[in-house]
Design an enzyme around this catalytic site. Structure first.
Site, PDB file in Angstrom:
ATOM      1  N   SER A  31       0.356  -1.664   0.241  1.00  0.00           N
ATOM      2  CA  SER A  31       0.333  -0.025   0.038  1.00  0.00           C
ATOM      3  C   SER A  31       0.794   1.320  -0.053  1.00  0.00           C
ATOM      4  CB  SER A  31      -0.503  -0.382   0.764  1.00  0.00           C
ATOM      5  OG  SER A  31      -2.235  -1.255   1.124  1.00  0.00           O
TER       6      SER A  31
ATOM      7  N   SER B 166     -11.874   3.558   6.308  1.00  0.00           N
ATOM      8  CA  SER B 166     -10.192   3.158   6.216  1.00  0.00           C
ATOM      9  C   SER B 166      -9.246   5.065   5.561  1.00  0.00           C
ATOM     10  CB  SER B 166     -10.172   2.301   4.372  1.00  0.00           C
ATOM     11  OG  SER B 166     -10.378   0.905   4.582  1.00  0.00           O
TER      12      SER B 166
ATOM     13  N   ASP C 157      -8.625  -5.733   5.818  1.00  0.00           N
ATOM     14  CA  ASP C 157      -7.493  -6.524   5.723  1.00  0.00           C
ATOM     15  C   ASP C 157      -7.277  -7.269   6.653  1.00  0.00           C
ATOM     16  OD1 ASP C 157      -7.939  -6.167   3.045  1.00  0.00           O
ATOM     17  OD2 ASP C 157      -6.091  -4.447   3.097  1.00  0.00           O
TER      18      ASP C 157
ATOM     19  N   ARG D 185     -15.119 -11.857   0.498  1.00  0.00           N
ATOM     20  CA  ARG D 185     -14.079 -12.637   1.034  1.00  0.00           C
ATOM     21  C   ARG D 185     -14.836 -12.934   2.508  1.00  0.00           C
ATOM     22  NH1 ARG D 185      -8.476  -8.373   1.148  1.00  0.00           N
ATOM     23  NH2 ARG D 185      -8.138 -10.311  -0.614  1.00  0.00           N
TER      24      ARG D 185
END
Length: 443
Positions: A21, A190, A325, A356
């Site tokens: 990232s 985020s 994540d 996910r």
């Protein structure tokens, strides 16, 4: 590549790979400058390679002068040529969403391609803006074409789909002739990743400012300056080794910046909770803004259960609003936790490399775990051990790593289908796993 893991405890010292990232962001800030930049500590994962391909398509140049050291020659945020550039984003959602507005600002648009699920992942916040501002876009047969010019002003977009849309616009808007503001129309999630973007931009001399209501002010007429920077170790990958520690593996994690701006640094606080330890001062570290109240623990008292060598931690509820994540490593830990684990505020996990929430559930159930999937959360009831089984990695790097960590708590072998997907973010994961004593056989 299919693998079979013979369960063994891991031991040794591991340094997580450099943050992809952060590498994305530093490379982009470098190519937008008018000069030569040096970025050290870059791991050449498939996602980072996608970003380097795209900066080349926009006229930038790069070369690896030593292992992990990139020299990047920037374009000053401008590209010559009448044809729209072709940008192959691989499977990297960050690359795609970052470069869409950058291409509009630098060269009037681009043609974007990708692989896997990438071109199916939602781009609605951009498309809504493009309709409002008269920018042409067309998505057909897995190819996205955008054409037009960004103009200074207000940019309103949903804050609960992905922070990557905000990052792409943050990079592009300082290149315009006037000032702009980014306004989230929903709760902004985020935020740690947005601050990571702002940090990379600041290293290149570009200013942005938080204002009331999670609004970002971006002055125009700015110029990116060449930079020299080093990529930190990745907290999101370190989280798998934290989970390994939680499952009784004698793994020492080295090389992390405890004051990193990376939002996934919250894993250190989550680990304390899952070990049943009191949090320092009862608050999490102030990663994405003012210190926030620690997630509630416990939700309910769980009676003592036989078969455990570790104390019961009760019921732990962890919000993933700013750190989605972390779901796979936390889920691996939860499957073998002496307690119940609730992973909440996790709806955005459905639009990752895989759905996910579904693939975490399927993988851990295949190993014998007790997992309940709900629309926006997972409920995991821990067991003392798991029998093992066969896991379809679903082309998702984090599912493969999750299963590998969970295997250390299994009594029977674990077979992974499509285990090569770790190359997306952690190319040498299997070598590291073996160096810690993991037993792997290629099928």
């Amino acid at each position: 590549m299919d693998l079979q893991i013979t369960p063994k405890k891991l031991s040794g010292t591991v340094t997580p790979p450099p943050s992809k990232s952060q590498a994305h962001r530093l490379a982009i800030a470098a190519v937008l400058s008018n000069g030569i930049s040096t970025v050290r500590g870059v791991a050449m994962s498939q996602d980072v390679e996608a970003t380097l391909r795209c900066l080349t398509a926009l006229g930038g140049r790069w070369r690896e002068t030593a292992p992990g050291v990139l020299e990047i020659t920037g374009t000053g945020g401008r590209r010559t040529g009448a044809d729209l550039p072709l940008l192959d984003c691989g499977e990297s959602g960050s690359t795609l969403r970052f470069f869409i507005p950058i291409a509009l600002a630098a060269t009037g648009g681009g043609v974007f391609t990708g692989r896997g699920r990438l071109m199916e992942r939602p781009q609605g916040p951009y498309f809504d803006l493009f309709r409002e501002k008269g920018i042409f876009f067309e998505q057909k047969d897995g190819v996205l074409t955008v054409r037009g010019r960004l103009t200074p002003g207000e940019y309103r977009l949903a804050g609960n789909v992905s922070s990557q849309f905000f990052t792409g616009l943050l990079f592009a808007l300082p290149l315009l002739e006037g000032d702009s503001v980014l306004i989230p129309t929903t709760r902004l999630e985020s935020v740690g990743y947005i601050n990571m973007t702002r940090e990379a931009m600041a290293l290149a001399g570009v200013r942005t400012q938080w204002r009331e209501g999670s609004t970002l002010f971006i002055p125009g007429n700015q110029r990116y300056q060449p930079l020299e920077a080093a990529v930190e170790a990745d907290w999101s990958q370190a989280a798998f080794w934290y989970a390994a520690q939680g499952l009784g593996n004698a793994v020492t994690i080295a090389g992390l910046n405890p004051k990193s701006i990376q939002g996934d640094r919250v894993m250190a606080s989550f680990a304390e909770m899952l070990r049943g330890e009191p949090l320092h001062g009862g608050v999490t570290a102030p990663i994405w803004g003012p210190a926030s109240a620690a997630p509630a623990r416990p939700d309910r008292q769980i009676p003592a259960r036989p078969g455990w060598s570790t104390p019961c931690v009760g019921s732990v509820s962890l919000p993933l609003t700013h750190c989605p994540d972390l779901a796979p490593p936390l889920a691996a830990w939860g499957a073998l936790l002496n307690g119940d684990l609730y992973l909440k505020d996790a709806g955005r996990l459905r639009i990752k490399e895989s759905d996910r929430l579904a693939t975490i559930t399927a993988a851990l159930r295949a190993l014998g775990a007790d997992v309940t999937e709900e629309p926006e959360r997972l409920i995991i009831i821990g067991k003392p051990s798991l029998p093992g089984g066969t896991v379809d990695c679903a082309g998702d790097h984090r599912i493969a790593m999750m299963a590998a960590i969970a295997a250390t708590g299994c009594t029977g072998p674990v077979t992974l289908l499509g285990a090569e997907c770790v190359k997306k973010s952690y190319p040498d994961f299997w070598e590291v796993y073996q160096s810690l004593g993991g037993e792997i056989h290629v099928l």
